[in-house]
Structures are given as C-alpha cells and as structure tokens.
Design a protein around this motif. Sequence first.
Motif, PDB file in Angstrom:
ATOM      1  N   ALA A 156       0.831  -1.211   0.000  1.00 29.35           N
ATOM      2  CA  ALA A 156       0.000   0.000   0.000  1.00 29.35           C
ATOM      3  C   ALA A 156       0.862   1.256   0.000  1.00 29.35           C
ATOM      4  N   LEU A 159       2.606   1.677  -3.471  1.00 29.33           N
ATOM      5  CA  LEU A 159       1.672   2.172  -4.484  1.00 29.33           C
ATOM      6  C   LEU A 159       1.377   3.655  -4.291  1.00 29.33           C
ATOM      7  N   THR A 160       1.235   4.059  -3.042  1.00 30.89           N
ATOM      8  CA  THR A 160       0.854   5.442  -2.749  1.00 30.89           C
ATOM      9  C   THR A 160       1.997   6.409  -2.999  1.00 30.89           C
ATOM     10  N   ALA A 183      -3.946   1.229   5.150  1.00 32.39           N
ATOM     11  CA  ALA A 183      -4.774   1.178   3.942  1.00 32.39           C
ATOM     12  C   ALA A 183      -5.683   2.394   3.856  1.00 32.39           C
ATOM     13  N   CYS A 225      -3.543   5.609   3.143  1.00 35.42           N
ATOM     14  CA  CYS A 225      -3.034   5.609   1.766  1.00 35.42           C
ATOM     15  C   CYS A 225      -4.167   5.871   0.777  1.00 35.42           C
ATOM     16  N   LEU A 226      -5.309   5.251   0.981  1.00 33.37           N
ATOM     17  CA  LEU A 226      -6.441   5.479   0.089  1.00 33.37           C
ATOM     18  C   LEU A 226      -6.796   6.961   0.037  1.00 33.37           C
ATOM     19  N   GLY A 254      -9.156   6.636  -5.238  1.00 33.07           N
ATOM     20  CA  GLY A 254      -8.978   5.591  -4.238  1.00 33.07           C
ATOM     21  C   GLY A 254     -10.240   4.806  -3.958  1.00 33.07           C
ATOM     22  N   TYR A 257      -8.638   0.577  -9.015  1.00 31.72           N
ATOM     23  CA  TYR A 257      -7.370   0.960  -8.400  1.00 31.72           C
ATOM     24  C   TYR A 257      -7.032  -0.040  -7.287  1.00 31.72           C
ATOM     25  N   ILE A 276      -5.440   0.160  -4.606  1.00 30.71           N
ATOM     26  CA  ILE A 276      -5.556   0.630  -3.215  1.00 30.71           C
ATOM     27  C   ILE A 276      -6.977   0.430  -2.698  1.00 30.71           C
TER      28      ILE A 276
END
Length: 378
Positions: free
Chosen positions: A258, A261-262, A332, A335-336, A343, A348, A350
């Motif tokens: 996570a 990706l972010t 999570a 990050c979303l 998000g 996606y 995430i």
Amino acid sequence: MRRSRWMDDDLDALAEMADTFFEKECAPHEDRWREQQHVDRGAWAKAGSQGLLCLSIPEEYGGGGGTFAHEAVLARSQAHSLSTSLGISVHSVIVAHYLNAYGTEEQKRRWLPKMADGQVIGAIAMTEPGTGSDLQAIKTKAVKDGDAYVIDGSKTFISNGHHADIVLTVCQTDCDAGSKGFSLVIVETDRPGFSRGRNLRKIGQHGQDTCELSFNSVRVPQSNRLSEEGTGFAHLMKQLPQERLILAATAVATMEKAVELTIDYTKERTAFKQPVFNFQNSRFVLAECATLVRVAQSFLDDCIVSHLDGKLDADTAAMAKWWLTEQQNVVADRCLQLFGGYGYMEEYPIARIFADARIQKIYGGTNEIMKEIISRSL
C-alpha cells in the motif's frame, strides 16, 4: 523493502519464483476471479506443479520440506502481487499442518501428497451460523454408528469451500464433555449428505471463495478422525497461533504494498500544478505509514524467529494478529485518502487493498478475542 533477518539464499530464490508465478499465473486472471467469486480449479494444479503448495510439509509426504519461513515468503509474494484470491494459506499452513501434526501415517500418506500437488484442496470448518469466535458453542455433531460417524450440522464463512475436496470439520462427539467433547474429522466432499450453499458475497476478497456448508447425516468412517476423540479443542488451541501468524505476515506485506503504491501515485499525480507528494501533508502521512511498516516488520520478524525456534506462545501470536491487522487497516485507509476519489474506484489496487483488509480484524479470531487472550496472561 528491508530484508528480514530470517531470510537466506534459499528463501530469496523462493521469493523470486513465487513472484513470477503470481505475476504470470494469477494476476492476469484476478479481475475475472473476482467477478466469478472463486479461482479457476486449474490454478491449484499450477501452484502444485511449481512446488508452491504445502511448502512446510515434510518431503516424505510430498511437501517442500521447508519451514514457516517459506510460507511467510509465499504470503508476502502473493500480497505484493495483488493476486490474493488463491487460498493457499488455508490449504497449506492450516489444513495440511493439522494433518501433519495429528494424522496417522495412513492419513498423511493418503491426503498430503495430493494436497501438495493440487489434486486435493483443503478447507477447515469451524465457524457456524450462531458461533463466530465462540468455538465451544459449536453444535455440529458426529454420532457414532458402528465404525462410522454420522455428521449433522452446518458451517459458514468457509474459505476454499467452493473447491474443497476435504473439509477438516470441528464436531461435537460428546455433548456432555465441554471442551473435551470436540473432535476433528476429515469429511470428503463427495460423500452423500454433504452440500455446499451459495458462494457468499463479501465486501472484500471477492475472488477468494467463501461458502456455507451443510452436513445432513453424512456418514464418515471413524478412521477419518484426527488423533484421539475429544482432543479437537486442544489441537485447535495448539495450531491457531500459526494461523494467526500467517495473517500477521499477510498484513505486513499488504502494508508494504500500500505504501509503495501510494508513493508512486503521489509522485505522478499532480494537483495545483505540482505533484501530490510535494504537499507536506502527503509527505507526513507517508512518513507515518512508512514508520508503521518498519515497526510492524520488526515485530513480525521477532515472531517468526520465535516460531521457527518453537518458542512462539499464544499470547504473542495474539498480539501480532490484532496489532498488525489493525495497522494494516490504518495504513490502507491513510493511503487510500491520498488517492482522492480514485482511491474509491475498484479498478485501483488501493481500493481493493482497503476492502480486503477489513476481514483481517475478524477471522482467525476477532481482534477483541485476541485482546482477551492477551489479558489472561497479564
């Protein structure tokens, strides 16, 4: 990504092979699997042919002859690949280990090699519609009739239930014996009276099949029972720490992914004519998340080393399960938020990470139960 101190060259090679397997054999099918709510049966055979099933089961029974470290590496590769639908942990880390620990020589040779090559898929049936985490409230009964048990009852939330060929079933064999009245019985799913209910629709983990199972006078030979009658509850308590540790390992791997990706997204996405990463809030949130991942990894590593040494106690496993899955959900969510509206879109990764994480605080024993276990040792 920091290399765990328990890793070695053999585990590095496994990680590389597992990464390739999930990238080529699973990732391209994930969207379809999520739509149909189960993986293709052939995916199990492919995993078996690559030697990725039952990694920590002895070679004499068809397994990989490895340790829990091998299973943890596989779980990390699976989480990092975002190909989480194939229920390997339930099959290999849980069901196979009950058989290996408590099965007779005949039982182990009968089922473990086929589990290792993907011919036989395993599930474990503990939870019932009215029990949840209260395992002592299980009502499914196995009544002796000659040299057989006749099993009646129902189970729910059973992972791998759609494809399972054998179900390790927790039953009451003595209704008056309390916790000593439970036994573990292997039920082959082609037996008359066994049926699968609908594939349950979940808010996350859409590609990982979860079923209701019914037992209507299912006749099973007593030779399918694991260990002595009445030892089921004790065996559950012995094996649950490993189950909780693999959930913790998955949690940390998912947190790592996570954050990765972010970071990539916020450096590419622009707002107000600059990358989202350039905003102080973005950098601070990611700094907090990266710190949580580092601390989580250190705790997990300690637990894995203890487990490999045979020293992981139930209290510490409970601590790892509740705290690490809690942080998985925290990371999570944070990050979303940095993805903004995107998000919330399922395409996606995430968004899937966020939705899939929620169950981690529930299965394997709810996090509230984990705190209860910990509190008893204080």
